[in-house]
Motif scaffolding. Structure first.
Motif, PDB file in Angstrom:
ATOM      1  N   THR A  87       8.604  -9.506   4.406  1.00 27.56           N
ATOM      2  CA  THR A  87       9.663  -8.521   4.607  1.00 27.56           C
ATOM      3  C   THR A  87       9.078  -7.246   5.203  1.00 27.56           C
ATOM      4  OG1 THR A  87      10.915  -9.382   2.732  1.00 27.56           O
ATOM      5  CG2 THR A  87      11.424  -7.133   3.430  1.00 27.56           C
ATOM      6  N   GLN A  88       9.740  -6.740   6.238  1.00 26.03           N
ATOM      7  CA  GLN A  88       9.344  -5.454   6.811  1.00 26.03           C
ATOM      8  C   GLN A  88      10.373  -4.427   6.388  1.00 26.03           C
ATOM      9  OE1 GLN A  88       8.698  -5.229  11.044  1.00 26.03           O
ATOM     10  NE2 GLN A  88       8.093  -3.094  10.926  1.00 26.03           N
ATOM     11  N   PHE A  89       9.917  -3.443   5.650  1.00 35.71           N
ATOM     12  CA  PHE A  89      10.811  -2.418   5.120  1.00 35.71           C
ATOM     13  C   PHE A  89      11.156  -1.421   6.214  1.00 35.71           C
ATOM     14  CE2 PHE A  89       8.406  -4.353   1.822  1.00 35.71           C
ATOM     15  CZ  PHE A  89       9.432  -4.797   1.006  1.00 35.71           C
TER      16      PHE A  89
ATOM     17  N   THR B   3       0.815  -1.217   0.000  1.00 40.77           N
ATOM     18  CA  THR B   3       0.000   0.000   0.000  1.00 40.77           C
ATOM     19  C   THR B   3       0.849   1.267   0.000  1.00 40.77           C
ATOM     20  OG1 THR B   3      -0.176  -0.024   2.409  1.00 40.77           O
ATOM     21  CG2 THR B   3      -1.932  -1.128   1.169  1.00 40.77           C
ATOM     22  N   GLU B   4       2.134   1.118   0.323  1.00 41.09           N
ATOM     23  CA  GLU B   4       3.043   2.265   0.333  1.00 41.09           C
ATOM     24  C   GLU B   4       4.249   1.965  -0.536  1.00 41.09           C
ATOM     25  OE1 GLU B   4       3.962   3.973   4.219  1.00 41.09           O
ATOM     26  OE2 GLU B   4       2.347   2.740   5.049  1.00 41.09           O
TER      27      GLU B   4
ATOM     28  N   LEU C   2      13.194  -2.598   8.577  1.00 43.13           N
ATOM     29  CA  LEU C   2      13.733  -3.531   9.562  1.00 43.13           C
ATOM     30  C   LEU C   2      14.544  -4.611   8.828  1.00 43.13           C
ATOM     31  CD1 LEU C   2      13.926  -4.454  12.512  1.00 43.13           C
ATOM     32  CD2 LEU C   2      11.885  -5.831  12.109  1.00 43.13           C
ATOM     33  N   ASP C   3      13.869  -5.459   8.059  1.00 38.70           N
ATOM     34  CA  ASP C   3      14.567  -6.507   7.306  1.00 38.70           C
ATOM     35  C   ASP C   3      15.361  -5.919   6.142  1.00 38.70           C
ATOM     36  OD1 ASP C   3      13.348  -8.576   8.856  1.00 38.70           O
ATOM     37  OD2 ASP C   3      11.542  -8.359   7.644  1.00 38.70           O
ATOM     38  N   VAL C   4      14.770  -4.936   5.496  1.00 37.81           N
ATOM     39  CA  VAL C   4      15.411  -4.272   4.365  1.00 37.81           C
ATOM     40  C   VAL C   4      15.547  -2.799   4.715  1.00 37.81           C
ATOM     41  CG1 VAL C   4      15.165  -3.596   1.957  1.00 37.81           C
ATOM     42  CG2 VAL C   4      14.538  -5.903   2.650  1.00 37.81           C
ATOM     43  N   GLN C   5      16.791  -2.367   4.820  1.00 38.67           N
ATOM     44  CA  GLN C   5      17.043  -0.972   5.157  1.00 38.67           C
ATOM     45  C   GLN C   5      17.621  -0.193   3.989  1.00 38.67           C
ATOM     46  OE1 GLN C   5      19.243  -0.837   8.831  1.00 38.67           O
ATOM     47  NE2 GLN C   5      17.755  -2.103   9.861  1.00 38.67           N
ATOM     48  N   ASP C   6      18.180  -0.900   3.018  1.00 40.49           N
ATOM     49  CA  ASP C   6      18.652  -0.243   1.803  1.00 40.49           C
ATOM     50  C   ASP C   6      18.713  -1.274   0.682  1.00 40.49           C
ATOM     51  OD1 ASP C   6      21.253  -1.537   1.840  1.00 40.49           O
ATOM     52  OD2 ASP C   6      21.869  -0.062   3.323  1.00 40.49           O
TER      53      ASP C   6
ATOM     54  N   SER D  24       9.125   1.922   4.601  1.00 41.05           N
ATOM     55  CA  SER D  24       7.808   2.359   5.038  1.00 41.05           C
ATOM     56  C   SER D  24       7.374   1.661   6.327  1.00 41.05           C
ATOM     57  CB  SER D  24       6.782   2.027   3.948  1.00 41.05           C
ATOM     58  OG  SER D  24       6.685   0.621   3.779  1.00 41.05           O
ATOM     59  N   HIS D  25       8.083   0.628   6.716  1.00 43.58           N
ATOM     60  CA  HIS D  25       7.755  -0.245   7.846  1.00 43.58           C
ATOM     61  C   HIS D  25       6.542  -1.124   7.562  1.00 43.58           C
ATOM     62  CE1 HIS D  25      10.921   1.274  10.390  1.00 43.58           C
ATOM     63  NE2 HIS D  25      10.593   2.476   9.974  1.00 43.58           N
TER      64      HIS D  25
END
Length: 82
Positions: free
Chosen positions: A33-35, A15-16, A37-41, A24-25
């Motif tokens: 995947t939590q953006f 949604t984001e 947290l799991d993926v920061q870049d 966006s978390h």
């Protein structure tokens, strides 16, 4: 409602929009995947994707899981959207 593509599994249902360098978390319903947290870049994407695939690419959210989801489905989704 606009939907955005997960950069990890290529599912088109976020949604984001994932904006770098901060996520966006949001948690992807497909790969979990939590953006932010799991993926920061961008450098985390392949690592997280490879881990998800190596663990069988299970659909994360039971509520939105497609019928007949499989590792093969995940690989097709990724390949068709790259």
């Amino acid at each position: 409602m606009a939907t955005f593509q997960c950069p990890v599994c290529k599912w088109k249902g976020l949604t984001e929009d994932v904006k770098w360098p901060y996520g966006s978390h949001e948690i992807c319903e497909c790969c979990g995947t939590q953006f932010g947290l799991d993926v920061q870049d961008n450098s985390d994407i392949v690592t997280v994707r490879d881990e998800w695939i190596s663990q069988g690419a299970e659909w994360f959210s039971d509520e939105s899981k497609p019928n007949n989801w499989s590792l093969e489905s995940a690989n097709k989704q990724i390949q068709s959207n790259e």
